[in-house]
Design a protein around this motif. Structure first.
Motif, short mmCIF file in Angstrom:
data_model
loop_
_atom_site.label_atom_id
_atom_site.label_comp_id
_atom_site.label_asym_id
_atom_site.label_seq_id
_atom_site.Cartn_x
_atom_site.Cartn_y
_atom_site.Cartn_z
N ALA A 185 0.83 -1.21 0.00
CA ALA A 185 0.00 0.00 0.00
C ALA A 185 0.86 1.25 0.00
O ALA A 185 0.56 2.24 -0.69
N ALA A 186 1.95 1.25 0.77
CA ALA A 186 2.85 2.41 0.80
C ALA A 186 3.53 2.62 -0.55
O ALA A 186 3.75 3.76 -0.98
N THR A 187 3.86 1.53 -1.24
CA THR A 187 4.47 1.64 -2.57
C THR A 187 3.51 2.27 -3.56
O THR A 187 3.91 3.15 -4.36
N VAL A 188 2.25 1.87 -3.52
CA VAL A 188 1.24 2.47 -4.40
C VAL A 188 1.06 3.95 -4.07
O VAL A 188 0.97 4.80 -4.97
N ALA A 189 1.03 4.27 -2.77
CA ALA A 189 0.92 5.68 -2.37
C ALA A 189 2.12 6.48 -2.85
O ALA A 189 1.98 7.63 -3.29
N GLY A 190 3.32 5.89 -2.77
CA GLY A 190 4.51 6.57 -3.25
C GLY A 190 4.48 6.81 -4.75
O GLY A 190 4.91 7.87 -5.23
N ALA A 191 3.97 5.82 -5.51
CA ALA A 191 3.85 5.99 -6.95
C ALA A 191 2.88 7.13 -7.27
O ALA A 191 3.13 7.95 -8.17
N ALA A 192 1.76 7.20 -6.53
CA ALA A 192 0.80 8.29 -6.73
C ALA A 192 1.42 9.63 -6.36
O ALA A 192 1.19 10.65 -7.03
N PHE A 193 2.23 9.63 -5.31
CA PHE A 193 2.91 10.87 -4.89
C PHE A 193 3.88 11.34 -5.97
O PHE A 193 3.97 12.54 -6.27
N VAL A 307 6.59 9.12 -21.28
CA VAL A 307 7.66 8.30 -20.70
C VAL A 307 8.20 8.95 -19.43
O VAL A 307 8.42 8.27 -18.42
N THR A 308 8.39 10.26 -19.48
CA THR A 308 8.89 10.97 -18.30
C THR A 308 7.91 10.85 -17.13
O THR A 308 8.32 10.65 -15.98
N ARG A 309 6.61 10.94 -17.43
CA ARG A 309 5.61 10.79 -16.37
C ARG A 309 5.65 9.39 -15.76
O ARG A 309 5.56 9.23 -14.54
N ILE A 310 5.80 8.38 -16.59
CA ILE A 310 5.88 7.00 -16.09
C ILE A 310 7.12 6.82 -15.22
O ILE A 310 7.08 6.14 -14.19
N VAL A 311 8.22 7.44 -15.62
CA VAL A 311 9.45 7.36 -14.83
C VAL A 311 9.24 7.99 -13.45
O VAL A 311 9.71 7.46 -12.44
N TRP A 312 8.53 9.12 -13.38
CA TRP A 312 8.27 9.74 -12.09
C TRP A 312 7.40 8.84 -11.21
O TRP A 312 7.60 8.76 -9.99
N VAL A 313 6.43 8.18 -11.81
CA VAL A 313 5.59 7.24 -11.06
C VAL A 313 6.44 6.08 -10.53
O VAL A 313 6.36 5.70 -9.35
N LEU A 314 7.26 5.50 -11.41
CA LEU A 314 8.12 4.39 -11.01
C LEU A 314 9.12 4.83 -9.94
O LEU A 314 9.35 4.12 -8.95
N SER A 315 9.69 6.02 -10.13
CA SER A 315 10.65 6.53 -9.16
C SER A 315 10.02 6.72 -7.79
O SER A 315 10.61 6.37 -6.76
N GLY A 316 8.81 7.28 -7.76
CA GLY A 316 8.12 7.47 -6.49
C GLY A 316 7.79 6.16 -5.80
O GLY A 316 7.94 6.03 -4.58
N GLY A 317 7.36 5.15 -6.58
CA GLY A 317 7.04 3.85 -6.00
C GLY A 317 8.27 3.15 -5.46
O GLY A 317 8.24 2.58 -4.35
#
Length: 409
Positions: A185-193, A307-317
């Motif tokens: 759950a924290a990983t999903v929240a981090g990806a959203a962040f 692609v940049t947006r996906i990288v930010w999501v992956l980076s946050g997760g």
């Protein structure tokens, strides 16, 4: 918008601001005999400069706990049972990768020496270093991917790690979810962040053509703002992410909590998955193309913004997952990501800027050097070893272990 959502998500953590006993210093442990069975009724004492500062008696499971110590310093843990005395000297230090409350496993067996051999100590430190290196790698790969696609150094990345640790605490300790479910759950929240950061802040700045230096300075400001927000909502204390006790596991001379081995397994699985995604996945290949040459990638039909947006999501997760695992390995505090940021930068630079696989190698090297050198240098100076290796490598290979040489001018 992103700030309002962050306040709403973290508000429950503020209720634990003054939770008693969460930020104490001390020791807890297990006493076993030569057959690895728990020793009941053993007297345990902690001494500082020859003065007893805490006592306890082992329970039916051989466990004991002495908290409320004054703080960092060198202590002697003394166990008395069966007319014999066993003691070990331990040091509590204030750092981003050591626990205010240390876990100890002591044996009353006469077979092994009281003082572990250098080989046993080296093995113990090597495994701890590998664990730390894997945690650094998970967070640092996201930092490296953001640098590769966005071309700027994100100094607020450490706060993504802190966000993950705090969310793990909220889900595990306040919402009472099982540890693994809380981590997910924290990983999903981090990806959203991460997505909200890019959507509300970084993407508008990129579209306005803001320079890379300005972006870097803006990331420093964002880091300061987020760290102050975390401090306000979470407090200054360090808290255990979960009260779940998975016990300890001995592999030869190495004794570590079972949660540390689980964290290492999760780290390896995630890193392998990210590597396969980068090598085989369609978006992963596009990410590598954007990192190599954004203009050429865009001319080839790749949606660079997507692609940049996906990288930010992956980076946050990934950063959030690293924060949760670090919270299990250590404890959760408002500045835990900031304390790890220097090691993340060391891993990225050592491996080679913008290279995800180089970052993994750099993180392992930094983690091993950081922990192993504690055998010869004070624990509060252990970061010096990892950074010294970074300087030595850069003197020979300025582009890092796996970076490519670039001509300037």
């Amino acid at each position: 918008m992103a700030l309002a959502l962050l306040l709403a998500v973290l508000a429950p953590a503020g209720a634990a601001h003054a939770a008693p006993g969460d930020d104490q210093w001390g020791f807890r442990g297990l006493v076993r005999d030569g057959e690895r069975k728990p020793v009941t009724g053993a007297a345990v004492a902690v001494e500082s400069d020859g003065e007893v500062v805490g006592t306890d008696v082992t329970d039916a499971r051989g466990r004991w706990e002495i908290l409320g110590l004054a703080g960092p310093g060198t202590y002697t843990v003394v166990v008395k049972t069966g007319g014999k005395t066993y003691e070990v000297e331990k040091e509590l230090v204030r750092s981003g990768t050591t626990l205010p409350v240390q876990n100890l496993v002591m044996s009353t067996s006469d077979a092994p020496a009281v003082q572990a051999s250098l080989g046993d100590k080296l093995a113990q430190r090597a495994v701890s270093g590998l664990n730390l290196g894997l945690l650094i790698a998970i967070a640092a790969i996201g930092l490296s991917l953001v640098f590769g696609t966005s071309r700027f150094t994100n100094f607020a990345h450490g706060e993504n790690v802190t966000f993950g640790g705090i969310m793990g605490y909220v889900f595990a300790s306040l919402a009472h979810l099982p540890l693994l479910l809380a981590a997910a759950a924290a990983t999903v929240a981090g990806a959203a962040f991460g997505y909200l950061q890019d959507l509300g802040f970084w993407r508008p700045l990129r579209r306005k053509g803001v320079s890379l230096v300005t972006l870097m300075i803006a990331s420093i400001g964002a880091a300061l703002a987020l760290r102050s927000l975390f401090q306000f909502l979470y407090g200054n204390g360090t808290r255990s992410l979960t009260r779940e006790d998975w016990g300890t596991v001995r592999l030869g001379p190495v004794v570590m909590p079972a949660t540390s081995y689980v964290a290492m397994g999760i780290s390896v699985a995630v890193l392998v998955a990210v590597g396969v995604w980068l090598k085989r996945g369609r978006i992963g290949k596009a990410t590598r193309a954007v990192a190599n040459n954004p203009a050429l990638a865009g001319a080839s039909g790749i949606d660079v913004d997507r692609v940049t947006r996906i990288v930010w999501v992956l980076s946050g997760g990934l950063a959030a997952l690293s924060g949760v695992l670090l919270g299990v390995f250590n404890q959760v505090s408002y500045d835990m990501g900031f304390n790890l940021l220097l090691l993340m930068f060391a891993a990225v630079i050592l491996g080679g800027l913008g290279t995800a696989f180089g970052t993994l190698a750099g993180a392992i090297v930094v983690g091993l050097c950081t922990e192993i050198l504690v055998l010869w240098i004070p624990a509060d100076m252990k970061y010096v070893g990892g950074l010294a290796v970074l300087v030595a490598v850069l003197l020979v290979r300025p582009q890092g272990l796996f970076g490519r040489q670039a001509r300037i001018g």
